[in-house]
Design an enzyme around this catalytic site. Structure first.
Site, PDB file in Angstrom:
ATOM      1  N   GLY A 208      -3.105   6.302  -0.884  1.00 21.61           N
ATOM      2  CA  GLY A 208      -2.515   5.035  -0.457  1.00 21.61           C
ATOM      3  C   GLY A 208      -1.047   5.206  -0.145  1.00 21.61           C
ATOM      4  O   GLY A 208      -0.599   6.299   0.225  1.00 21.61           O
ATOM      5  N   SER A 209      -0.290   4.128  -0.328  1.00 22.12           N
ATOM      6  CA  SER A 209       1.113   4.135   0.098  1.00 22.12           C
ATOM      7  C   SER A 209       1.993   4.923  -0.869  1.00 22.12           C
ATOM      8  O   SER A 209       1.641   5.151  -2.021  1.00 22.12           O
ATOM      9  CB  SER A 209       1.627   2.694   0.174  1.00 22.12           C
ATOM     10  OG  SER A 209       1.583   2.132  -1.116  1.00 22.12           O
ATOM     11  N   VAL A 212       3.116   2.885  -4.172  1.00 21.56           N
ATOM     12  CA  VAL A 212       2.116   2.781  -5.247  1.00 21.56           C
ATOM     13  C   VAL A 212       1.836   4.168  -5.844  1.00 21.56           C
ATOM     14  O   VAL A 212       1.743   4.319  -7.063  1.00 21.56           O
ATOM     15  CB  VAL A 212       0.821   2.106  -4.729  1.00 21.56           C
ATOM     16  CG1 VAL A 212      -0.238   2.086  -5.827  1.00 21.56           C
ATOM     17  CG2 VAL A 212       1.109   0.683  -4.244  1.00 21.56           C
ATOM     18  N   GLY A 213       1.770   5.180  -4.995  1.00 21.47           N
ATOM     19  CA  GLY A 213       1.511   6.532  -5.496  1.00 21.47           C
ATOM     20  C   GLY A 213       2.602   7.005  -6.444  1.00 21.47           C
ATOM     21  O   GLY A 213       2.339   7.604  -7.485  1.00 21.47           O
ATOM     22  N   GLU A 231      -2.262  11.078  -2.866  1.00 22.48           N
ATOM     23  CA  GLU A 231      -2.150  11.392  -1.424  1.00 22.48           C
ATOM     24  C   GLU A 231      -1.519  10.179  -0.769  1.00 22.48           C
ATOM     25  O   GLU A 231      -2.073   9.085  -0.848  1.00 22.48           O
ATOM     26  CB  GLU A 231      -3.549  11.578  -0.830  1.00 22.48           C
ATOM     27  CG  GLU A 231      -4.125  12.974  -0.958  1.00 22.48           C
ATOM     28  CD  GLU A 231      -3.442  13.982  -0.045  1.00 22.48           C
ATOM     29  OE1 GLU A 231      -2.809  13.586   0.956  1.00 22.48           O
ATOM     30  OE2 GLU A 231      -3.540  15.171  -0.350  1.00 22.48           O
ATOM     31  N   CYS A 265      -2.679   7.541   7.998  1.00 24.17           N
ATOM     32  CA  CYS A 265      -1.636   8.303   7.293  1.00 24.17           C
ATOM     33  C   CYS A 265      -1.075   9.388   8.202  1.00 24.17           C
ATOM     34  O   CYS A 265       0.066   9.805   8.028  1.00 24.17           O
ATOM     35  CB  CYS A 265      -2.193   8.912   6.019  1.00 24.17           C
ATOM     36  SG  CYS A 265      -3.649   9.930   6.279  1.00 24.17           S
TER      37      CYS A 265
HETATM   38  P1  NAD Z   1      -1.721   0.695  -0.859  1.00 21.63           P
HETATM   39  O1  NAD Z   1      -0.920   1.705  -1.587  1.00 21.63           O
HETATM   40  O2  NAD Z   1      -1.148  -0.652  -0.662  1.00 21.63           O
HETATM   41  O3  NAD Z   1      -3.111   0.470  -1.643  1.00 21.63           O
HETATM   42  C1  NAD Z   1      -3.944   1.552  -1.972  1.00 21.63           C
HETATM   43  C2  NAD Z   1      -4.752   1.181  -3.205  1.00 21.63           C
HETATM   44  O4  NAD Z   1      -3.876   1.065  -4.328  1.00 21.63           O
HETATM   45  C3  NAD Z   1      -5.478  -0.165  -3.089  1.00 21.63           C
HETATM   46  O5  NAD Z   1      -6.765  -0.042  -3.666  1.00 21.63           O
HETATM   47  C4  NAD Z   1      -4.589  -1.081  -3.905  1.00 21.63           C
HETATM   48  O6  NAD Z   1      -5.261  -2.215  -4.426  1.00 21.63           O
HETATM   49  C5  NAD Z   1      -4.145  -0.147  -5.004  1.00 21.63           C
HETATM   50  N1  NAD Z   1      -2.946  -0.571  -5.737  1.00 21.63           N
HETATM   51  C6  NAD Z   1      -1.915  -1.310  -5.270  1.00 21.63           C
HETATM   52  N2  NAD Z   1      -0.996  -1.502  -6.254  1.00 21.63           N
HETATM   53  C7  NAD Z   1      -1.471  -0.855  -7.358  1.00 21.63           C
HETATM   54  C8  NAD Z   1      -0.986  -0.685  -8.687  1.00 21.63           C
HETATM   55  N3  NAD Z   1       0.175  -1.206  -9.098  1.00 21.63           N
HETATM   56  N4  NAD Z   1      -1.727   0.061  -9.529  1.00 21.63           N
HETATM   57  C9  NAD Z   1      -2.898   0.615  -9.134  1.00 21.63           C
HETATM   58  N5  NAD Z   1      -3.416   0.456  -7.908  1.00 21.63           N
HETATM   59  C10 NAD Z   1      -2.709  -0.263  -7.020  1.00 21.63           C
HETATM   60  O7  NAD Z   1      -2.159   1.359   0.516  1.00 21.63           O
HETATM   61  P2  NAD Z   1      -3.018   0.718   1.739  1.00 21.63           P
HETATM   62  O8  NAD Z   1      -2.195  -0.323   2.415  1.00 21.63           O
HETATM   63  O9  NAD Z   1      -4.389   0.366   1.292  1.00 21.63           O
HETATM   64  O10 NAD Z   1      -3.139   2.007   2.675  1.00 21.63           O
HETATM   65  C11 NAD Z   1      -2.134   2.398   3.526  1.00 21.63           C
HETATM   66  C12 NAD Z   1      -1.308   3.547   2.981  1.00 21.63           C
HETATM   67  O11 NAD Z   1      -2.169   4.624   2.591  1.00 21.63           O
HETATM   68  C13 NAD Z   1      -0.389   4.135   4.042  1.00 21.63           C
HETATM   69  O12 NAD Z   1       0.862   4.453   3.446  1.00 21.63           O
HETATM   70  C14 NAD Z   1      -1.118   5.400   4.491  1.00 21.63           C
HETATM   71  O13 NAD Z   1      -0.283   6.374   5.050  1.00 21.63           O
HETATM   72  C15 NAD Z   1      -1.731   5.846   3.188  1.00 21.63           C
HETATM   73  N6  NAD Z   1      -2.881   6.751   3.385  1.00 21.63           N
HETATM   74  C16 NAD Z   1      -2.757   8.059   3.001  1.00 21.63           C
HETATM   75  C17 NAD Z   1      -3.803   8.944   3.222  1.00 21.63           C
HETATM   76  C18 NAD Z   1      -3.695  10.398   2.848  1.00 21.63           C
HETATM   77  O14 NAD Z   1      -4.720  11.075   2.777  1.00 21.63           O
HETATM   78  N7  NAD Z   1      -2.510  10.915   2.598  1.00 21.63           N
HETATM   79  C19 NAD Z   1      -4.985   8.469   3.820  1.00 21.63           C
HETATM   80  C20 NAD Z   1      -5.066   7.122   4.180  1.00 21.63           C
HETATM   81  C21 NAD Z   1      -4.010   6.266   3.946  1.00 21.63           C
END
Ligand code: NAD
Length: 424
Positions: A208-209, A212-213, A231, A265
Site C-alpha cells: 500500500g501507500s 501506512v507502510g 511494499e 505503484c
Molecule cells: P493505502 O496505504 O491507503 O491502503 C492499503 C491498505 O492499508 C488498505 O487495506 C487500508 O485499509 C490499510 N490501512 C490503512 N491505514 C491502516 C492502518 N493504520 N493500519 C493498518 N492498515 C491500514 O493504499 P491504497 O490507496 O489502497 O493503495 C495505493 C498505494 O499502494 C499507492 O501508494 C501505491 O503505489 C501502493 N502500491 C504498492 C504496490 C507495490 O507492490 N509496491 C502495489 C500496489 C499499490
C-alpha cells in the site's frame, strides 16, 4: 456495513461489506491461532495441493473475476483480465513452489556436524492489501504465507471488499480448513490498526501507500518479535535517451503513465528525456495523450477508466495545482469530466506538464500523485538522467528507452530502483 459502488457509475452498488471491529479481529486471530496447530503439521506437498485446487478455481472463474475487478475498481476490462490472470499465475507459481526445496545445506567446519537453513512457519500472518490489483496482490501475500504453514488474517482494501470476498469463497471451495485463512473487512484505523498491533500476530505483510507502510514498520519495531514486510509507492520514471526509438518511447510513456489511470505503484510519473529529442517527443506525445478515451472500463474501446473515489480526484487536483504553482508549463490541462457518459463516475482526463530544466526540491517531481499526472523533464545526457532519476525518496520502478546496450547497463548499475524495464 458499508456499501461499495462502481467508480464508473456511482448508482451501481457492487455489494455491501461488514465494517469489522476490533472484536472481529480478535476472533479472526484466535481462529488463525487455533488452526495453526494442525495446518503446520501438514506436508508442504499437501498444502500445495490445496493451493493447486484454488488455482484451478481461479482458472474456472477468470472472466467473472475480471468483470468484478473492472466493476469494483474501474480499470478497463483488459486490465481486469490481466489482474485475474496474474492471480492465476501467482497461485500456480506458489503451488509449484510446494514441490521445490524449502531450505539448503550450509558448509560445516566439522564433518560430523550438519548445518542447514530450513524455512519454518512463524504463526499468524496479517495480510493487508491495496485496492488497485484486488485479486492478484492479496495472493502475493496470502499464498506464500499459507504454503509455508502459517495461518492468515486477510484484510482487503475498503475500496474492493467484494473482490476480497470472492477470493475467500474460492479459498473455502478449494478446501482450506476453517481458520487457515480468515477475512476481516473495513477501514485502516478501526480494523487494520488493531490487526497490526495484535499481540498474537507474528508477521504483517503489507502492500500500500508509503505513509501506512511506514507506520506499520514502526508498530512492528516496537514489538520485539513482530516481523513486517512492506511494499509501498513510487515516484517512477521512464528515461528516454538520445538514441531511443521515439515511437516506442511515446507508446511506453502513454501506457506507463495512463494505464489504470496512473493508479499503479509502478506508474510513470516522470519522463526524463534527452534535450536533443525532447521537442519531437513532446509534440507527438501530447497529440497522442489528447486522443485517450476515458470512460467505463467495461466498454472495450475505453483506454482509461475512472479514479477510484472522490478523494482521489481531490489528490490529483492538489498535485496539478502544485505543479502550476511550482512553475510547470502545462501541456495538457486535465479536467474533471462530468457530462454525458461521465456524469456518474469519478472521471478525469490526463494532466501533462514540463519544466525547462530540472528543479530540485519540487513537490510535484518528488511525491507520488497516483493519478494521471505526468511530468516531462528535459536533461542533458545519460549521467544527468540518472541523477534526476535518483532525486526522490522512493523510486520504485524505472524504465529506460535506448538502443545502446552500454547506456542501459549504466542506468541499471547507477539508478536506485526496485524494478527495471528496458524498452518497455
Ligand atoms: P493505502 O496505504 O491507503 O491502503 C492499503 C491498505 O492499508 C488498505 O487495506 C487500508 O485499509 C490499510 N490501512 C490503512 N491505514 C491502516 C492502518 N493504520 N493500519 C493498518 N492498515 C491500514 O493504499 P491504497 O490507496 O489502497 O493503495 C495505493 C498505494 O499502494 C499507492 O501508494 C501505491 O503505489 C501502493 N502500491 C504498492 C504496490 C507495490 O507492490 N509496491 C502495489 C500496489 C499499490
Amino acid at each position: 456495513v458499508f456499501e461499495r459502488v462502481n467508480p464508473a457509475n456511482r448508482n451501481e452498488i457492487i455489494g455491501t461489506a461488514p465494517n469489522s471491529t476490533a472484536q472481529d479481529v480478535n476472533d479472526a486471530v484466535a481462529a488463525a491461532e487455533h488452526a495453526f496447530k494442525t495446518w503446520r503439521e501438514l506436508s508442504w506437498v499437501k498444502r500445495a495441493e490445496i493451493i493447486d485446487n484454488f488455482a484451478q478455481l481461479i482458472k474456472r472463474d477468470v472472466e467473472e473475476i475480471a468483470v468484478l475487478v473492472t466493476r469494483e475498481c474501474g480499470k478497463p476490462i483488459n486490465e481486469g483480465r490481466a489482474d485475474a490472470v496474474e492471480a492465476l499465475h501467482m497461485a500456480q507459481y506458489i503451488a509449484g513452489l510446494g514441490r521445490l526445496p524449502h531450505g539448503y545445506a550450509v558448509s560445516s567446519e566439522i564433518s560430523a556436524k550438519d548445518a542447514y537453513i530450513l524455512r519454518k512457519p512463524k504463526g499468524v500472518v496479517a495480510c493487508i492489501t491495496p485496492w488497485n490489483f484486488p485479486s492478484a496482490i492479496p495472493l502475493w501475500l496470502v499464498l506464500p504465507a499459507v504454503l509455508a504453514g502459517n495461518t492468515v488474517v486477510f484484510k482487503p482494501a475498503e475500496q474492493t471488499p467484494i473482490c476480497g470476498h470472492k477470493l475467500m469463497e474460492l479459498f473455502h471451495e478449494a478446501g482450506f480448513p476453517a481458520g487457515v485463512i480468515n477475512l476481516v473487512h473495513g477501514f485502516g484505523e478501526p480494523v487494520g490498526d488493531p490487526l497490526v498491533k495484535h499481540k498474537a500476530v507474528d508477521a504483517v505483510l503489507f502492500t500500500g501507500s508509503r505513509a501506512v507502510g511506514k507506520y506499520i514498520q514502526q508498530v512492528a519495531a516496537n514489538d520485539l518479535f513482530k516481523f513486517a514486510a512492506t511494499e509501498m509507492g513510487g515516484k517512477n520514471a521512464t528515461i528516454v535517451l538520445e538514441d531511443a526509438d521515439i515511437e516506442l518511447a511515446i507508446n511506453a510513456c502513454v501506457l506507463g503513465a495512463f494505464k489504470t489511470s496512473g493508479q499503479r505503484c509502478v506508474s510513470t510519473s516522470r519522463i526524463i528525456i534527452d534535450k536533443k529529442i525532447e521537442a519531437e517527443f513532446t509534440a507527438r506525445y501530447v497529440e497522442k495523450v489528447k486522443r485517450i478515451r476515458v470512460g467505463d472500463g467495461l466498454n472495450p474501446d475505453v483506454f482509461m477508466g475512472p479514479l477510484i473515489e472522490a478523494g482521489a480526484i481531490d489528490k490529483w487536483q492538489h498535485h496539478n495545482a502544485k505543479a502550476k504553482e511550482e512553475g510547470a508549463q502545462v501541456l495538457v490541462d486535465g479536467q474533471v469530466l462530468t457530462e454525458g457518459e461521465h456524469a456518474n463516475g469519478n472521471f478525469v482526463s490526463p494532466f501533462v506538464y514540463r519544466f525547462d530544466g530540472y528543479k530540485k526540491n519540487t513537490f510535484c517531481l518528488r511525491e507520488e500523485a497516483f493519478s494521471p499526472h505526468v511530468a516531462i523533464i528535459p536533461i542533458d545526457g545519460l549521467e544527468e538522467a540518472v541523477e534526476v532519476y535518483n532525486d526522490t525518496d522512493y523510486g520504485l520502478a524505472m524504465a529506460v528507452i535506448t538502443e545502446d546496450y552500454r547506456k542501459w547497463r549504466y542506468v541499471r548499475d547507477h539508478a536506485d530502483y526496485g524494478l527495471g524495464y528496458v524498452n518497455l
